[in-house]
Design a protein around this motif. Structure first.
Motif, PDB file in Angstrom:
ATOM      1  N   ARG A  54       1.467  10.085   4.370  1.00 15.33           N
ATOM      2  CA  ARG A  54       1.114   9.859   3.565  1.00 15.33           C
ATOM      3  C   ARG A  54      -0.601   9.693   3.561  1.00 15.33           C
ATOM      4  O   ARG A  54      -0.541   8.626   4.197  1.00 15.33           O
ATOM      5  N   ALA A  55      -1.471   9.896   2.953  1.00 16.73           N
ATOM      6  CA  ALA A  55      -2.126  10.044   3.032  1.00 16.73           C
ATOM      7  C   ALA A  55      -3.301   9.730   1.407  1.00 16.73           C
ATOM      8  O   ALA A  55      -3.210  10.156   0.998  1.00 16.73           O
ATOM      9  N   LEU A  56      -4.100   8.741   0.991  1.00 18.16           N
ATOM     10  CA  LEU A  56      -5.030   7.797   0.334  1.00 18.16           C
ATOM     11  C   LEU A  56      -6.407   8.801   0.556  1.00 18.16           C
ATOM     12  O   LEU A  56      -6.902   8.440   1.176  1.00 18.16           O
ATOM     13  N   GLN A  57      -5.977   9.038  -0.179  1.00 18.21           N
ATOM     14  CA  GLN A  57      -7.891   9.988  -1.191  1.00 18.21           C
ATOM     15  C   GLN A  57      -8.298   8.968  -1.270  1.00 18.21           C
ATOM     16  O   GLN A  57      -8.253   8.420  -2.621  1.00 18.21           O
TER      17      GLN A  57
ATOM     18  N   GLY B  11      -1.618   5.566 -11.142  1.00 19.06           N
ATOM     19  CA  GLY B  11      -3.275   5.046 -12.083  1.00 19.06           C
ATOM     20  C   GLY B  11      -4.094   5.848 -11.390  1.00 19.06           C
ATOM     21  O   GLY B  11      -3.643   7.662 -12.138  1.00 19.06           O
ATOM     22  N   GLN B  12      -5.302   5.482 -11.053  1.00 14.26           N
ATOM     23  CA  GLN B  12      -6.250   6.377 -10.576  1.00 14.26           C
ATOM     24  C   GLN B  12      -5.705   6.555  -8.846  1.00 14.26           C
ATOM     25  O   GLN B  12      -7.348   7.235  -8.104  1.00 14.26           O
ATOM     26  N   VAL B  13      -5.019   6.177  -7.961  1.00 12.10           N
ATOM     27  CA  VAL B  13      -4.567   6.557  -6.879  1.00 12.10           C
ATOM     28  C   VAL B  13      -4.341   7.821  -6.037  1.00 12.10           C
ATOM     29  O   VAL B  13      -3.031   7.775  -7.003  1.00 12.10           O
ATOM     30  N   HIS B  14      -4.708   8.386  -5.663  1.00 13.61           N
ATOM     31  CA  HIS B  14      -4.554   9.969  -5.280  1.00 13.61           C
ATOM     32  C   HIS B  14      -3.777  10.328  -4.092  1.00 13.61           C
ATOM     33  O   HIS B  14      -4.680   9.350  -2.760  1.00 13.61           O
ATOM     34  N   ILE B  15      -2.745  10.303  -3.211  1.00 16.28           N
ATOM     35  CA  ILE B  15      -1.304   9.942  -1.784  1.00 16.28           C
ATOM     36  C   ILE B  15      -1.101  11.537  -2.192  1.00 16.28           C
ATOM     37  O   ILE B  15      -0.566  12.211  -2.769  1.00 16.28           O
ATOM     38  N   ILE B  16      -1.566  12.531  -0.851  1.00 15.89           N
ATOM     39  CA  ILE B  16      -0.690  13.652  -0.801  1.00 15.89           C
ATOM     40  C   ILE B  16      -0.338  13.770   0.916  1.00 15.89           C
ATOM     41  O   ILE B  16      -0.280  12.537   1.310  1.00 15.89           O
TER      42      ILE B  16
ATOM     43  N   LEU C  26     -10.303   6.160  12.268  1.00 12.30           N
ATOM     44  CA  LEU C  26     -10.636   4.334  13.511  1.00 12.30           C
ATOM     45  C   LEU C  26      -8.633   4.674  13.210  1.00 12.30           C
ATOM     46  O   LEU C  26      -8.247   5.060  12.281  1.00 12.30           O
ATOM     47  N   VAL C  27      -8.296   3.650  14.423  1.00 14.44           N
ATOM     48  CA  VAL C  27      -6.576   2.930  14.275  1.00 14.44           C
ATOM     49  C   VAL C  27      -7.186   1.497  13.579  1.00 14.44           C
ATOM     50  O   VAL C  27      -8.057   0.118  13.867  1.00 14.44           O
ATOM     51  N   MET C  28      -6.517   1.492  12.701  1.00 16.82           N
ATOM     52  CA  MET C  28      -6.497  -0.045  12.272  1.00 16.82           C
ATOM     53  C   MET C  28      -4.669  -0.699  11.391  1.00 16.82           C
ATOM     54  O   MET C  28      -4.126   0.606  10.636  1.00 16.82           O
ATOM     55  N   GLU C  29      -4.128  -1.549  11.528  1.00 16.39           N
ATOM     56  CA  GLU C  29      -3.519  -1.712  10.708  1.00 16.39           C
ATOM     57  C   GLU C  29      -3.544  -1.761   9.320  1.00 16.39           C
ATOM     58  O   GLU C  29      -4.838  -2.703   7.898  1.00 16.39           O
ATOM     59  N   LEU C  30      -3.108  -0.768   8.469  1.00 15.93           N
ATOM     60  CA  LEU C  30      -3.360  -0.898   6.867  1.00 15.93           C
ATOM     61  C   LEU C  30      -2.904  -1.768   5.821  1.00 15.93           C
ATOM     62  O   LEU C  30      -3.027  -1.940   4.673  1.00 15.93           O
ATOM     63  N   LYS C  31      -1.663  -2.031   5.988  1.00 17.70           N
ATOM     64  CA  LYS C  31      -0.860  -3.135   5.413  1.00 17.70           C
ATOM     65  C   LYS C  31      -0.620  -2.179   4.094  1.00 17.70           C
ATOM     66  O   LYS C  31      -0.642  -3.513   3.493  1.00 17.70           O
ATOM     67  N   SER C  32       0.268  -0.892   4.043  1.00 23.32           N
ATOM     68  CA  SER C  32       0.342  -0.167   2.983  1.00 23.32           C
ATOM     69  C   SER C  32       1.801  -0.149   2.742  1.00 23.32           C
ATOM     70  O   SER C  32       2.134   0.845   4.362  1.00 23.32           O
ATOM     71  N   ASP C  33       2.389   0.125   2.166  1.00 18.71           N
ATOM     72  CA  ASP C  33       4.077   0.989   2.082  1.00 18.71           C
ATOM     73  C   ASP C  33       4.112   2.180   1.757  1.00 18.71           C
ATOM     74  O   ASP C  33       4.836   2.804   1.437  1.00 18.71           O
ATOM     75  N   GLN C  34       3.279   2.678   0.808  1.00 20.18           N
ATOM     76  CA  GLN C  34       2.089   4.024  -0.204  1.00 20.18           C
ATOM     77  C   GLN C  34       1.858   4.558   0.687  1.00 20.18           C
ATOM     78  O   GLN C  34       1.525   5.448   0.154  1.00 20.18           O
TER      79      GLN C  34
ATOM     80  N   ILE D 213      -5.708   6.182   5.263  1.00 18.60           N
ATOM     81  CA  ILE D 213      -6.595   6.981   4.650  1.00 18.60           C
ATOM     82  C   ILE D 213      -7.887   7.904   4.754  1.00 18.60           C
ATOM     83  O   ILE D 213      -8.428   7.426   5.875  1.00 18.60           O
ATOM     84  N   LEU D 214      -7.885   8.739   3.605  1.00 22.39           N
ATOM     85  CA  LEU D 214      -9.174   9.882   4.461  1.00 22.39           C
ATOM     86  C   LEU D 214     -10.467   9.319   3.102  1.00 22.39           C
ATOM     87  O   LEU D 214     -10.520   9.222   2.405  1.00 22.39           O
ATOM     88  N   GLY D 215     -10.703   9.470   4.322  1.00 27.58           N
ATOM     89  CA  GLY D 215     -12.838   9.433   4.257  1.00 27.58           C
ATOM     90  C   GLY D 215     -13.337  10.361   3.654  1.00 27.58           C
ATOM     91  O   GLY D 215     -12.467  11.065   3.639  1.00 27.58           O
ATOM     92  N   ILE D 216     -14.353   9.866   2.669  1.00 25.31           N
ATOM     93  CA  ILE D 216     -14.753  11.156   2.322  1.00 25.31           C
ATOM     94  C   ILE D 216     -15.704  12.350   3.042  1.00 25.31           C
ATOM     95  O   ILE D 216     -15.023  13.525   3.152  1.00 25.31           O
ATOM     96  N   ASP D 217     -16.275  12.049   4.582  1.00 27.11           N
ATOM     97  CA  ASP D 217     -15.972  12.898   5.303  1.00 27.11           C
ATOM     98  C   ASP D 217     -15.006  13.598   5.558  1.00 27.11           C
ATOM     99  O   ASP D 217     -14.939  15.061   5.946  1.00 27.11           O
ATOM    100  N   ASP D 218     -13.743  13.662   5.602  1.00 27.51           N
ATOM    101  CA  ASP D 218     -12.888  14.358   6.052  1.00 27.51           C
ATOM    102  C   ASP D 218     -12.424  15.024   5.100  1.00 27.51           C
ATOM    103  O   ASP D 218     -11.821  15.986   4.981  1.00 27.51           O
ATOM    104  N   MET D 219     -12.194  14.638   3.481  1.00 28.74           N
ATOM    105  CA  MET D 219     -11.909  14.531   2.376  1.00 28.74           C
ATOM    106  C   MET D 219     -12.998  16.276   2.031  1.00 28.74           C
ATOM    107  O   MET D 219     -12.664  16.840   2.117  1.00 28.74           O
TER     108      MET D 219
END
Length: 175
Positions: free
Chosen positions: A24-27, A8-13, A89-97, A101-107
């Motif tokens: 796997r990192a979600l942009q 879709g519009q989800v970008h994973i690298i 930050l560290v937290m449970e992401l509840k994703s198997d994809q 999560i790459l935030g705008i700061d690191d992107m």
């Protein structure tokens, strides 16, 4: 090398956080900061430590979630093209994809940019925005336009304030 999956519009690298540890990192252009799944930290068995500075963050859906803290020592994030040090930050992401999560700061630090985002007008032409949303966008754009115009004429307004009452002007209707 970067392997990008577009769902879709989800970008994973794919990124590497240490030799042999690829994730796997979600942009996520809506995320202010990078987040790593707590399971990654558990799997690394003490190689990565978390500072005791848990915080509440608001997710895109408006729910508030407590993080476990921030990574204590900067972690390497390597895309194959660029490499940075980050303290996500560290937290449970509840994703198997994805595990990060790459935030705008690191992107931005990784040289990633946002491109080909449709304008509100283009979305409206496709019938993807309702009238209420378009009105809000137009009002916001009008306010921004007004601010730009006011910023541009500030010097003229200052000069105008220095004109003494009774001074002559040849501009019609200027009184």
């Amino acid at each position: 090398t970067i392997r990008k999956e577009v769902k879709g519009q989800v970008h994973i690298i794919q990124v590497e956080i240490k030799e042999g540890t690829r994730l796997r990192a979600l942009q996520d252009t809506g995320a202010e900061t990078t987040i790593i799944d707590d399971k990654v930290i558990i799997d690394m068995k003490g190689d990565i430590h978390i500072r005791n500075d848990a915080a509440m963050i608001e997710l895109a859906d408006g729910t508030n979630v407590k993080t476990l803290g921030r990574i204590a020592e900067p972690l390497s994030i390597d895309t194959g093209r660029n490499k940075i040090k980050s303290q996500p930050l560290v937290m449970e992401l509840k994703s198997d994809q994805y595990e990060i999560i790459l935030g705008i700061d690191d992107m931005e630090s990784l040289g990633m940019t946002i491109a080909n985002i449709p304008t509100p007008q283009a979305l409206d032409r496709r019938g993807l925005l309702d009238d209420d949303i378009m009105l809000k966008i137009k009002l916001t754009l009008k306010e921004e336009e007004d601010e730009i115009i006011l910023d541009e004429i500030q010097d003229l307004l200052k000069k105008n304030n220095k004109i003494e009452v009774g001074d002559f002007t040849n501009l019609p209707n200027s009184a």
